[in-house]
Design an enzyme around this catalytic site. Structure first.
Site, PDB file in Angstrom:
ATOM      1  N   GLY A  24       2.011  15.044  35.558  1.00 52.01           N
ATOM      2  CA  GLY A  24       2.212  16.390  34.794  1.00 52.01           C
ATOM      3  C   GLY A  24       2.746  16.121  33.583  1.00 52.01           C
ATOM      4  O   GLY A  24       2.131  14.867  32.879  1.00 52.01           O
ATOM      5  N   ILE A  65      12.399  10.561  38.206  1.00 49.08           N
ATOM      6  CA  ILE A  65      13.251  11.592  36.667  1.00 49.08           C
ATOM      7  C   ILE A  65      12.908  12.789  37.690  1.00 49.08           C
ATOM      8  O   ILE A  65      13.902  13.842  36.787  1.00 49.08           O
ATOM      9  CB  ILE A  65      11.989  11.293  35.724  1.00 49.08           C
ATOM     10  CG1 ILE A  65      11.447   9.681  35.309  1.00 49.08           C
ATOM     11  CG2 ILE A  65      12.245  11.574  34.666  1.00 49.08           C
ATOM     12  CD1 ILE A  65      10.457   9.730  34.193  1.00 49.08           C
ATOM     13  N   THR A  66      12.598  13.112  38.886  1.00 49.25           N
ATOM     14  CA  THR A  66      12.256  14.264  39.201  1.00 49.25           C
ATOM     15  C   THR A  66      14.456  15.236  39.606  1.00 49.25           C
ATOM     16  O   THR A  66      14.953  14.204  39.729  1.00 49.25           O
ATOM     17  CB  THR A  66      11.568  14.693  40.528  1.00 49.25           C
ATOM     18  OG1 THR A  66      10.268  14.013  40.060  1.00 49.25           O
ATOM     19  CG2 THR A  66      11.984  16.266  41.069  1.00 49.25           C
ATOM     20  N   HIS A  72      23.185  13.677  36.045  1.00 47.26           N
ATOM     21  CA  HIS A  72      22.605  14.484  34.954  1.00 47.26           C
ATOM     22  C   HIS A  72      22.713  15.947  34.789  1.00 47.26           C
ATOM     23  O   HIS A  72      21.753  16.882  35.215  1.00 47.26           O
ATOM     24  CB  HIS A  72      21.318  13.917  35.226  1.00 47.26           C
ATOM     25  CG  HIS A  72      20.540  14.046  34.222  1.00 47.26           C
ATOM     26  ND1 HIS A  72      20.638  14.313  32.491  1.00 47.26           N
ATOM     27  CD2 HIS A  72      19.393  14.883  33.731  1.00 47.26           C
ATOM     28  CE1 HIS A  72      19.429  14.184  32.130  1.00 47.26           C
ATOM     29  NE2 HIS A  72      18.558  14.943  32.854  1.00 47.26           N
TER      30      HIS A  72
END
Ligand code: APR
Length: 311
Positions: free
Chosen positions: A16, A123-124, A180
Site C-alpha cells: 500500500g 509497522i502495522t 506508539h
C-alpha cells in the site's frame, strides 16, 4: 573456489502507501532486491513495474518483483510488514486491533514458512500489539522481531523542535519512548540541541505544547489526509532500521522491543532505546528516567497490555 556473492533480498509485506514508498527507498538507497507482496491482485505487480522503469532514470540496478504469492518472499533477509488497515479520521490506532491481528497472524505464518531467518520489522498498527503478535506467531527470537515507531515518533519530536529553535534538524537529538499511541513518552531529559538540554532553550509551556503535538502528530496527518495515515515518514523510519541491520551499524535508536525485565516490564513490546546491528535488536539500553517519565512509561505499558488482553 570463490565464495558466493548474493544480493540482499528485502520482502515488503503489504504494497500500500507505506509498502510502495519502502520499495522506492530500498531502490534509491541501494539496499538490495525487493519483493512487494499484497493480497490485492495486480497492484503490487503494477507498482513493481512502475518502479522498475524509474531504475534507469536514476541509474539504479535493483530488481523488483510484485506478487500475490507469499512463497516469493523465500529467503528474504528482511521482511517489513505493513499489511493491514490504516486509520481514518476519528479512529485511534487501537481501533484497528481486531482486523489487523487477523492479517498479522496470516502473514506471520507465511514469513515463518518462507523466510525463517529474516529480521522482521512491523509497522502495522496498533504497533506494540501487532509486533508482539508477530513474534508470538512466528516463534522467532525476540531480537529478530522489532517494531517501527520510536524512530518516527522521535523524528516528529526532532522536526518540531528544530522548527521552534530555527536550527538544523540534525542538531536536535531526541528520544520518544513508550507505546506508539497518544500516550507515548517524549523524554525531555534526554533531548538536546547539540548537547544543550532543550529545557534550557525553550520555555516549559512551549515544550509542553510541542510534546502534546508530537503525541498527536499521527492523528494530525490522518485528519488532513482523510483517506489514510502517514506513509512517507513511517517508510523512511523503517529504512533507517533496515540499514542499521544490513550494514551492521550498531545504531542506537528507539524501537518497540520485547521487554524481559528492563524498565521493570516483562513479556510486552514497547518503545525503548536499542542498539541495532547484524543481530537485530542487539541490546536494550536502560536509561535513568525521572519519576514522571517512569510513571508515564508504565502507564503507556498498561495501555499496551489492555490491547494484548483483547488478542
Ligand atoms: N497480506 C498482505 N497484504 C495485506 C493483507 C494480507 N493478509 N491484508 C491487507 N493487506 C494490504 C492491503 O491490501 C493494502 O494494500 O495491506 C496494505 C496496506 O496499505 P494501505 O492501506 O495503503 O496502508 P498504509 O498507509 O501502507 O499503512 C499500513 O501501517 O502505519 C500503519 O496504521 C497503518 O496499519 C497501517 C499500516
Amino acid at each position: 573456489m570463490a565464495g558466493e556473492i548474493r544480493r540482499r533480498k528485502i520482502a515488503l509485506i503489504g504494497a500500500g502507501q507505506i509498502g510502495g514508498t519502502l520499495a522506492l527507498l530500498c531502490g534509491q538507497r541501494n539496499l538490495g532486491d525487493v519483493v512487494l507482496f499484497d493480497v490485492v491482485e495486480g497492484m503490487p505487480q503494477g507498482k513493481a513495474l512502475d518502479l522498475s522503469h524509474l531504475a534507469p532514470v536514476f541509474g539504479l540496478d535493483f530488481k523488483i518483483q510484485g506478487t500475490n504469492n507469499i512463497a516469493d518472499i523465500a529467503g528474504a533477509d528482511v521482511c517489513v510488514v505493513t499489511s493491514g488497515l490504516p486509520r481514518k479520521p476519528g479512529m485511534s490506532r487501537d481501533d484497528l486491533v481486531k482486523t489487523n491481528a487477523e492479517i498479522i497472524r496470516n502473514v506471520a505464518k507465511g514469513i515463518k514458512e518462507h523466510a525463517p531467518n529474516a529480521l522482521v520489522i512491523v509497522i502495522t498498527n496498533p504497533l506494540d500489539a501487532m509486533v508482539y503478535l508477530m513474534q508470538k506467531e512466528t516463534g522467532f527470537p525476540a531480537n529478530r522481531v522489532v517494531g517501527m515507531a520510536g524512530v518516527l515518533d522521535t523524528a516528529r519530536y526532532q522536526a518540531f523542535l528544530a522548527e521552534e529553535l530555527n536550527v538544523s534538524v540534525s542538531s536536535v537529538s531526541a528520544f520518544v519512548l513508550g507505546g506508539h499511541g497518544d500516550d507515548m513518552v517524549p523524554v525531555r531529559s534526554y533531548t538536546t540541541c547539540n548537547g544543550i538540554p532543550v529545557a534550557n532553550l525553550i520555555k516549559t509551556e512551549r515544550l509542553d505544547a510541542i510534546e502534546k503535538r508530537v503525541r498527536g502528530a499521527g492523528g494530525e496527518v490522518v485528519a488532513l489526509l482523510k483517506t489514510g495515515s502517514a506513509f512517507y515518514s513511517p517508510a523512511a523510519s523503517a529504512i533507517q532500521m533496515v540499514e542499521a541491520y544490513l550494514h551492521d551499524q550498531r545504531r542506537v535508536l528507539a524501537a518497540a522491543a520485547k521487554m524481559n525485565g528492563e524498565y521493570g516490564l516483562k513479556d510486552i513490546y514497547i518503545g525503548v532505546p536499542v542498539i541495532m546491528g547484524k543481530g537485530g535488536v542487539e541490546k536494550i539500553v536502560e536509561i535513568e528516567l525521572t519519576a514522571a517519565e517512569k510513571t508515564a512509561l508504565h502507564e503507556s505499558a498498561e495501555r499496551v497490555k489492555q490491547l494484548l488482553a483483547i488478542l
